[in-house]
Design an enzyme around this catalytic site. Structure first.
Site, PDB file in Angstrom:
ATOM      1  CD  GLU A 440     -10.990   2.083   5.246  1.00  0.00           C
ATOM      2  OE1 GLU A 440     -12.058   2.440   4.747  1.00  0.00           O
ATOM      3  OE2 GLU A 440      -9.863   2.478   4.828  1.00  0.00           O
ATOM      4  CD  GLU A 501     -14.733   5.518   6.630  1.00  0.00           C
ATOM      5  OE1 GLU A 501     -14.330   5.686   5.458  1.00  0.00           O
ATOM      6  OE2 GLU A 501     -13.965   5.410   7.597  1.00  0.00           O
TER       7      GLU A 501
END
Length: 798
Positions: A440, A501
């Site tokens: 991320e 995710e």
């Protein structure tokens, strides 16, 4: 033909026929053991002890410990991470075996959190910065063969900003300690540094290409040198091929996989790479998620007719690739369905041994029926990966990091992490994707061009990905891997696309939460997988996450826990685990998992909906009113999977509301509920839930009944309070008093308070064989007893 005669034969083609049927396994003499475990006999102090690196230092005040080791034991929640952020001192005395004279000696650390400054006999060898990747130091010039040696490690377990994943903040705890194994490696002057076996053409003409990396001292070795590469199925040699070695030739160099690069430690000379190919392999069975067939590659280095060094690697013949049609293994599209894994555990942090690491792979593959796992957010234990190979669990492995990218020196360490991860793990058939971005993080094209290029230069057989959380991210890698917590999911914006995710932190759920939250948690995972199944452009999805985990104060639910898992931190299932479990074929397991507790008032307005995850064709519901006869069952519903809500799932959940169950048919019928699963018109599974609302029974079970007396081997003890039918009583929270007799210690609390009607502790064997008796006492439901056996373990040779 004698070995010496074989080695004098030149030319690979001629040698192949000459050596047919020969095998060069090293004899089992002690001098041919190249890696000697040194996990026992360490001395530990939870502080930076001045002068502890000196041989004559008196460490009588230290504690004797066994590796894997956590620098401090902690509660399972409600603790301060500063409790483990300190510098500690480890010492280990040893004498090298007599046959080690004239050889090169290294110490290999598989993982120590976070920065390790290593000394031998008072001399500093260097510092290794990193907690998730292996490192080595050469001891050859400093080791004493005529007296004791002392290896000392000053271990800094603080969150140092110069080391990934640190620098800003991360949503997980790293704990401290030498938490993975340590070994003394004794090798010839010219030795095998690493082996990379690549399977080729597996669907047409299977072949094997083996890169053998030879490390030599500055002066080339004299005499005739050769390599023999063999492919084995058990003890049977399937194919073999020799290869002459010319020490003076210019060979492609390769940076060593274990040497500390640019971090002040000693390095070994760049190994020379020699590639040996085995063609025309016959009757090769493919490695697949349902049939994970493994073979062994054995490489023997021979010097002047004598086998001098040998390494083995397990391999699987499989073709795996992300394509515009989805993920394919051996030419067949497989929709990926998996969960992310943190490798941390209650009480012990990351310091769990092989058996416990392997158990996580079993839980993911066999209990949750996942076909892929992501090692979020760092390379994980080799024992876990070994088990993934064995059970057919695919792996996305990624480098350490969480959102933050540091300065140039920090990035250099991250690039080094790519090298160490890949060169440690490139032989695992389960690994199908390298994660070469910081999880991320923002785009940094220069940095990620480096990580991606390095991955491709090291391993030409696997694609790369990198976990991002915004759709406009630049794609430098092969596969666009993205975290997407919205619903519906974004449409794929690249031909190769994997969701890595979802759900997780947007809907944390505890085992103690009521039916409404348990149901919604389950449905959110089901909805995502339904959408993933709707479009071939989605390769599949990896949900956040498998197990609850410890975190920092500014994350989680206020008690240092992220309740994001489909199981709790003890690896025990929540309702959502039943959805993943139910997605397997009934020939593998017939599944019927209610996502509710049978209670009339656990929701906002009474009991509204029964959600059941199952791979059956129909479910039949029956009720037995309280105070009625034993056989007074009344069928109240028979339903089919909810394909209207989940049209793309092969095994859609079953949903029925209170009205559909006709609960008013018998007046006030509250009582026991029976659910029967039917396939082809026959009842194949039954579950009964008590309507009495009483804790009736207490259970104590162990994952294993036998341990090894090596001082580290451990197993989980599961505690559950249930109704009379074995269903966990979600609101049971009784304190369980645990006692242990025999050669083991408790990892956990006693008394231990149940959470959501269940919980677990672990026991760790000592170094003495014998019998362990475990007693767990419930305050009302009595005492349960287990007996385990601890078998003698071979002593360490150094």
């Amino acid at each position: 033909m004698e070995r010496r005669q074989f080695l004098k034969a030149t030319g690979a083609a001629a040698a192949v026929s000459i050596t047919e049927g020969l095998s060069f396994a090293l004899p089992p003499a002690p001098e041919h053991v190249r890696s000697l475990p040194m996990n026992r006999g360490w001395r530990y102090k939870a502080e930076d002890v001045a002068g502890a690196e000196r041989v004559a230092f008196n460490d009588a005040g230290f504690t004797e410990i066994v590796i894997p080791h956590t620098n401090v034991s902690l509660p399972w929640h409600n603790f301060d991470d500063k409790s483990y952020e300190f510098v500690s001192t480890y010492r280990r005395s040893f004498r090298p075996p007599t046959w080690a004279k004239g050889k090169r000696i290294f110490v290999d650390f598989e993982g120590a959190m976070t920065a390790s400054t290593v000394f031998l006999n008072g001399e500093k060898l260097g510092e290794y910065r990193g907690g998730f990747t292996p490192f080595s130091f050469e001891l050859t010039k400093l080791v004493r063969h005529d007296g004791p040696n002392v290896l000392t490690v000053k271990l800094d377990s603080t969150e140092r900003k110069d080391i990934p994943p640190f620098g800003y903040e991360i949503d997980y705890l790293t704990f401290g300690g030498i938490y993975r194994e340590v070994a003394l490696r004794i090798v010839p002057q010219l030795f095998l540094d690493n082996v990379h076996a690549r399977t080729l053409n597996v669907l047409t003409q299977p072949a094997l290409e083996v890169d053998c990396f030879l490390s030599a001292p500055a002066k080339p070795a004299d005499g005739k040198l050769a390599l023999l590469v063999e492919l084995l199925d058990g003890d049977r040699v399937i194919a073999s091929r020799p290869h002459d070695v010319e020490p003076s030739r210019s060979s492609e160099s390769f940076t060593p996989w274990m040497a500390s690069i640019g971090q002040g430690s000693q390095t070994i000379n760049d190994p020379a790479k020699y590639t040996v190919r085995l063609d025309d392999l016959k009757d090769i069975a493919l490695w697949d998620i349902h049939f994970p067939k493994l073979y062994e590659v054995r490489v023997t280095f021979v010097h002047e007719g004598t086998p001098a060094d040998q390494q083995t690697r397990r391999v699987g013949f499989r073709e795996a690739a992300f394509t515009p049609q989805g993920f394919q293994i051996n030419g067949k599209v497989v929709k990926l369905r998996g969960l992310d894994r943190h490798q941390t555990f209650p009480f012990a942090g990351q310091a769990m041994p092989a058996r416990v690491q392997r158990k996580d792979a079993d839980i993911l593959r066999h209990e949750l029926h996942c076909n892929i796992v992501r090692t979020s957010h760092y390379p994980q234990s080799r024992h876990f990966l070994d088990r993934c190979d064995e059970v057919g669990l695919l792996v996305l492995e990624e480098i350490p990091g969480w959102q933050h990218i540091g300065d140039e020196a920090w990035q250099d360490v991250a690039v080094d992490n790519v090298r160490r991860m890949i060169t440690r793990d490139w032989n695992h058939p389960s690994i199908v994707l390298w994660g070469v971005r910081i999880n991320e993080s923002r785009d940094n094209d220069a940095f990620y061009t480096r990580t991606n290029a390095l991955a491709h230069s090291l391993d030409t057989t696997r694609q790369t990905g990198g976990i991002r959380n915004f759709a406009a991210s630049h794609l430098i890698e092969d596969v666009f891997t993205i975290n997407d917590f919205g619903f519906p999911l974004r449409e794929p914006n690249h031909p190769l696309y994997l969701n890595t995710e979802f759900v997780g932190h947007t809907f944390p759920t505890k085992t103690t939460d009521d039916d409404e939250r348990q149901r919604e948690h389950t449905l959110r995972h089901a909805r995502i997988h339904n959408q993933l199944a709707s479009d071939a452009r989605y390769a599949g999805g990896i949900g956040w996450c498998a197990f609850d985990y410890n975190t920092h104060a500014n994350f989680g639910s206020g008690d240092r826990i992220c309740y994001h898992g489909v199981t709790d931190i003890f690896r025990l299932p929540k309702a959502a685990a039943g959805f993943y479990k139910s997605q397997c074929d009934p020939t593998e397991e017939v599944v019927l998992e209610p996502a509710f507790q049978w209670a009339n008032g656990d929701e906002s307005v009474g009991f509204t909906t029964a959600l059941v995850c199952s791979n059956c064709e129909k479910l039949r519901f029956s009720i037995r009113p309280m105070f009625g006869p034993e056989d007074g069952w009344h069928q109240i519903a028979e339903i089919e999977p909810d394909h209207e809500s989940f049209p793309h799932l092969k095994y859609a959940p079953f949903q029925i509301d209170k009205r559909g169950m006709r609960l008013d048919q018998f007046g006030f019928p509250w009582g026991d509920l029976r659910i029967e699963g039917l396939i082809a018109g026959k009842v194949v599974i039954t579950k009964t839930l008590s309507g009495a609302g009483v804790d009736r029974d207490f259970h104590l079970t162990a994952d294993d009944t036998t341990l090894n007396a090596d001082g580290a081997d451990s197993t989980r003890l599961v505690l559950r309070a249930t109704d009379e039918f074995g269903t966990v009583r979600r609101y049971a929270n009784d304190p369980i008093l645990i006692s242990i007799e025999g050669p083991a210690t408790l990892i956990g609390d006693t008394p231990f308070a149940l959470i959501g009607g269940q919980g677990a502790v672990w026991i760790r064997a000592t170094q003495q064989p014998g019998t362990i008796t475990v007693r767990a006492k419930h305050p009302r439901l009595g005492t349960k007893t287990l007996t385990l056996r601890v078998e003698a373990s071979p002593r360490e040779l150094v």
